[in-house]
Write a protein that holds these residues in place. Structure first.
Motif, mmCIF file in Angstrom:
data_model
loop_
_atom_site.group_PDB
_atom_site.id
_atom_site.type_symbol
_atom_site.label_atom_id
_atom_site.label_comp_id
_atom_site.label_asym_id
_atom_site.label_seq_id
_atom_site.Cartn_x
_atom_site.Cartn_y
_atom_site.Cartn_z
ATOM 1 N N PRO A 55 45.502 33.925 33.926
ATOM 2 C CA PRO A 55 44.546 33.025 33.871
ATOM 3 C C PRO A 55 43.161 33.337 33.637
ATOM 4 O O PRO A 55 42.894 34.394 34.067
ATOM 5 C CB PRO A 55 44.381 32.338 35.302
ATOM 6 N N SER A 56 42.295 32.669 32.609
ATOM 7 C CA SER A 56 41.128 33.305 32.132
ATOM 8 C C SER A 56 40.088 33.266 33.424
ATOM 9 O O SER A 56 38.807 33.836 33.137
ATOM 10 C CB SER A 56 40.547 32.479 30.978
ATOM 11 N N ASP A 57 40.194 32.313 34.229
ATOM 12 C CA ASP A 57 39.412 32.324 35.461
ATOM 13 C C ASP A 57 39.263 33.723 36.324
ATOM 14 O O ASP A 57 38.496 34.067 36.916
ATOM 15 C CB ASP A 57 39.246 31.042 36.288
ATOM 16 N N LEU A 58 40.448 34.405 36.085
ATOM 17 C CA LEU A 58 40.417 35.809 36.625
ATOM 18 C C LEU A 58 39.755 37.089 35.883
ATOM 19 O O LEU A 58 39.656 37.986 36.415
ATOM 20 C CB LEU A 58 42.074 36.152 37.034
ATOM 21 N N LEU A 59 39.297 36.601 34.798
ATOM 22 C CA LEU A 59 38.795 37.869 33.740
ATOM 23 C C LEU A 59 37.476 37.626 34.168
ATOM 24 O O LEU A 59 36.805 36.533 34.240
ATOM 25 C CB LEU A 59 39.467 37.522 32.421
ATOM 26 N N ILE A 60 36.742 38.814 33.757
ATOM 27 C CA ILE A 60 35.378 39.104 33.622
ATOM 28 C C ILE A 60 34.850 39.119 31.970
ATOM 29 O O ILE A 60 35.390 39.960 31.612
ATOM 30 C CB ILE A 60 35.097 39.936 34.517
ATOM 31 N N THR A 61 34.219 38.149 31.583
ATOM 32 C CA THR A 61 34.035 38.282 30.239
ATOM 33 C C THR A 61 32.272 38.411 30.030
ATOM 34 O O THR A 61 31.453 37.601 30.928
ATOM 35 C CB THR A 61 34.222 37.235 29.440
ATOM 36 N N MET A 62 31.814 39.384 29.580
ATOM 37 C CA MET A 62 30.221 39.738 29.114
ATOM 38 C C MET A 62 30.101 39.393 27.722
ATOM 39 O O MET A 62 30.812 40.063 26.935
ATOM 40 C CB MET A 62 30.072 41.047 29.565
ATOM 41 N N ARG A 63 29.146 38.576 27.221
ATOM 42 C CA ARG A 63 28.747 38.492 26.025
ATOM 43 C C ARG A 63 27.545 38.862 25.731
ATOM 44 O O ARG A 63 26.598 38.607 26.779
ATOM 45 C CB ARG A 63 29.103 37.116 25.417
ATOM 46 N N ARG A 64 27.062 39.049 24.516
ATOM 47 C CA ARG A 64 25.537 39.293 24.241
ATOM 48 C C ARG A 64 25.333 38.330 23.351
ATOM 49 O O ARG A 64 25.988 38.167 22.106
ATOM 50 C CB ARG A 64 25.350 40.873 23.526
ATOM 51 N N THR A 65 24.107 37.547 23.572
ATOM 52 C CA THR A 65 23.788 36.321 22.922
ATOM 53 C C THR A 65 23.510 36.996 21.432
ATOM 54 O O THR A 65 22.695 37.768 21.250
ATOM 55 C CB THR A 65 22.371 35.701 23.377
ATOM 56 N N GLY A 66 23.997 36.032 20.311
ATOM 57 C CA GLY A 66 23.491 36.342 18.930
ATOM 58 C C GLY A 66 24.448 37.450 18.097
ATOM 59 O O GLY A 66 24.425 37.680 17.212
ATOM 60 N N THR A 67 25.440 37.715 18.966
ATOM 61 C CA THR A 67 26.534 38.832 18.537
ATOM 62 C C THR A 67 27.958 38.334 18.747
ATOM 63 O O THR A 67 28.124 37.481 19.821
ATOM 64 C CB THR A 67 26.129 40.115 18.760
#
Length: 58
Positions: free
Chosen positions: A2-14
């Motif tokens: 389940p994706s709610d168990l994952l930690i996703t970090m994104r950089r805005t604009g990339t």
């Protein structure tokens, strides 16, 4: 997995993102199968363990 168990970090604009898969050493075969499917989507996989760090291109 389940994706709610994952930690996703994104950089805005990339398009770059880091996805962390919190794992237990004991889980059901179904969970490991789901993780394997998600890892196939990754360009680079970093595996961390007590004695080993492995870099692998997917």
């Amino acid at each position: 997995m389940p994706s709610d168990l994952l930690i996703t970090m994104r950089r805005t604009g990339t398009p770059l993102e880091f996805v962390i898969f919190p794992m237990l050493h004991v889980a059901s075969p179904t969970l490991y199968s789901q993780v394997r499917i998600r890892l196939r989507e990754c360009d680079l996989i970093v595996i961390e363990g007590p004695e080993l760090v492995v870099l692998r291109r997917a």
